[in-house]
Design a protein around this motif. Structure first.
Motif, mmCIF file in Angstrom:
data_model
loop_
_atom_site.group_PDB
_atom_site.id
_atom_site.type_symbol
_atom_site.label_atom_id
_atom_site.label_comp_id
_atom_site.label_asym_id
_atom_site.label_seq_id
_atom_site.Cartn_x
_atom_site.Cartn_y
_atom_site.Cartn_z
ATOM 1 N N ILE A 103 4.908 1.431 -0.822
ATOM 2 C CA ILE A 103 5.150 0.184 -0.087
ATOM 3 C C ILE A 103 4.104 -0.002 1.018
ATOM 4 O O ILE A 103 3.583 -1.097 1.219
ATOM 5 C CB ILE A 103 6.586 0.170 0.472
ATOM 6 N N SER A 104 3.736 1.097 1.702
ATOM 7 C CA SER A 104 2.706 0.993 2.753
ATOM 8 C C SER A 104 1.364 0.603 2.140
ATOM 9 O O SER A 104 0.632 -0.225 2.697
ATOM 10 C CB SER A 104 2.533 2.330 3.483
ATOM 11 N N GLY A 105 1.041 1.209 1.000
ATOM 12 C CA GLY A 105 -0.234 0.902 0.333
ATOM 13 C C GLY A 105 -0.317 -0.561 -0.047
ATOM 14 O O GLY A 105 -1.338 -1.230 0.192
ATOM 15 N N ILE A 106 0.771 -1.088 -0.620
ATOM 16 C CA ILE A 106 0.790 -2.502 -1.013
ATOM 17 C C ILE A 106 0.679 -3.385 0.244
ATOM 18 O O ILE A 106 -0.048 -4.377 0.250
ATOM 19 C CB ILE A 106 2.091 -2.826 -1.792
ATOM 20 N N ALA A 107 1.373 -2.988 1.319
ATOM 21 C CA ALA A 107 1.313 -3.772 2.555
ATOM 22 C C ALA A 107 -0.110 -3.797 3.113
ATOM 23 O O ALA A 107 -0.596 -4.843 3.539
ATOM 24 C CB ALA A 107 2.286 -3.197 3.583
ATOM 25 N N ILE A 108 -0.801 -2.649 3.078
ATOM 26 C CA ILE A 108 -2.189 -2.591 3.584
ATOM 27 C C ILE A 108 -3.096 -3.509 2.757
ATOM 28 O O ILE A 108 -3.894 -4.269 3.292
ATOM 29 C CB ILE A 108 -2.721 -1.135 3.539
ATOM 30 N N VAL A 109 -2.932 -3.453 1.435
ATOM 31 C CA VAL A 109 -3.791 -4.269 0.561
ATOM 32 C C VAL A 109 -3.531 -5.758 0.794
ATOM 33 O O VAL A 109 -4.467 -6.560 0.864
ATOM 34 C CB VAL A 109 -3.543 -3.901 -0.925
ATOM 35 N N LEU A 110 -2.253 -6.131 0.943
ATOM 36 C CA LEU A 110 -1.921 -7.557 1.026
ATOM 37 C C LEU A 110 -2.112 -8.144 2.423
ATOM 38 O O LEU A 110 -2.218 -9.352 2.554
ATOM 39 C CB LEU A 110 -0.466 -7.778 0.572
ATOM 40 N N ARG A 111 -2.157 -7.310 3.447
ATOM 41 C CA ARG A 111 -2.257 -7.828 4.823
ATOM 42 C C ARG A 111 -3.670 -8.265 5.186
ATOM 43 O O ARG A 111 -3.879 -8.892 6.191
ATOM 44 C CB ARG A 111 -1.827 -6.776 5.858
ATOM 45 N N GLN A 112 -4.679 -7.924 4.365
ATOM 46 C CA GLN A 112 -6.059 -8.233 4.787
ATOM 47 C C GLN A 112 -6.351 -9.728 4.675
ATOM 48 O O GLN A 112 -5.764 -10.432 3.948
ATOM 49 C CB GLN A 112 -7.061 -7.424 4.007
#
Lengths: 112, 156
Positions: A103-112
């Protein structure tokens, strides 16, 4: 095409394809389902497509993809919590840490 | 005037965040109900069909009229893309339901939650001119892959 129209058309395609597959793979079960299954399948469809997808469209239109996606992407946490609390599934450390990492990985990718 | 505009913006933002949490809850509860069906009542493909059918019926009740007007003016390319998206999402729903029949939700659900990464990868492959892979993408992707490894190990 509007997102809701796209969802409707894509659901029609999905229903046609899965009806053929369900009849050919599980024909007997398909035609003799327990009546208790229908309310649950209605709730599954309603929660995923009306609750999940439609509210996702609303969220994206109000706050944009970069803000809404990381929150929506946390849905596996809710599914995991429900499976543990209500369906009696069990967790261990690698599953907890792995779920948080995904979930953190997906959040990092999508927050940019 | 500015105060009114700000308060409208705040309301829109709050609505957006509430809808995001509502959507996450919708997907989460959808998984839970699907688990109950597959565990006790129906094979995965049958459950997939009926979930999609009920989702379609409710969406039709809410949006059929504007959708029909929209469909009349939609270009052929949009039909092709949306039909392919329908096939892909039916494949996705069927796959996760098949997974629930074989592994616990605590394993299948986080792994399927990695789907935005596949979307980004596909976008990069097919729309290379529009998307760039940044260092954040690589860090995020590495976290997702490590997480999938951990969840799978936890099941083993």
């Amino acid at each position: 095409m509007r997102p809701t129209t796209g969802t409707l058309v894509s659901l029609v395609v999905g229903v046609v394809v899965t009806s053929v597959l369900a009849l050919s793979i599980d024909g007997t079960a398909f035609l003799s389902l327990d009546s208790a299954a229908y309310p649950l399948m209605f709730l599954a469809g309603f929660a995923s497509f009306v609750g999940g997808r439609l509210l996702n469209f609303v969220a994206v239109s109000k706050i944009g993809v970069s803000r809404s996606s990381p929150i929506v992407g946390a849905s596996p946490l809710i599914a995991t919590a429900l499976a543990v609390l209500l369906a009696g599934e069990s967790l261990n450390t690698p599953i907890i840490v792995g779920t948080i990492a995904i979930i953190s990985g997906i959040a990092i990718v999508l927050r940019q | 005037m500015n105060g009114t505009a700000e308060s409208t913006n705040d309301r829109q933002r709050l609505l957006g965040y509430l809808a995001s949490f509502g959507s996450a809850a919708g997907y989460g509860f959808g998984v839970y109900f699907a688990l109950l069906v597959i565990r006790d009542y129906a094979p995965p493909m049958t459950a997939t069909f009926f979930s999609l059918l009920f989702g379609l019926l409710v969406m039709m009740a809410l949006f059929l009229r504007p959708a029909v007007a929209d469909m009349k003016v939609a270009p052929r390319r949009a039909w092709v893309v949306v039909s392919m998206s329908g096939l892909a999402s039916a494949w996705g729903v069927a796959s996760i339901y098949l997974a629930f029949a074989r592994v616990p939700v605590v394993v299948a659900s986080p792994i399927s939650g990695a789907n935005p990464l596949i979307a980004i990868l596909m976008t990069y492959i097919f729309l290379r001119r529009l998307e760039r892979v940044s260092s954040r993408t690589i860090v995020g992707a590495a976290l997702v892959v490590a997480g999938i490894g951990l969840v799978t190990m936890g099941r083993a």
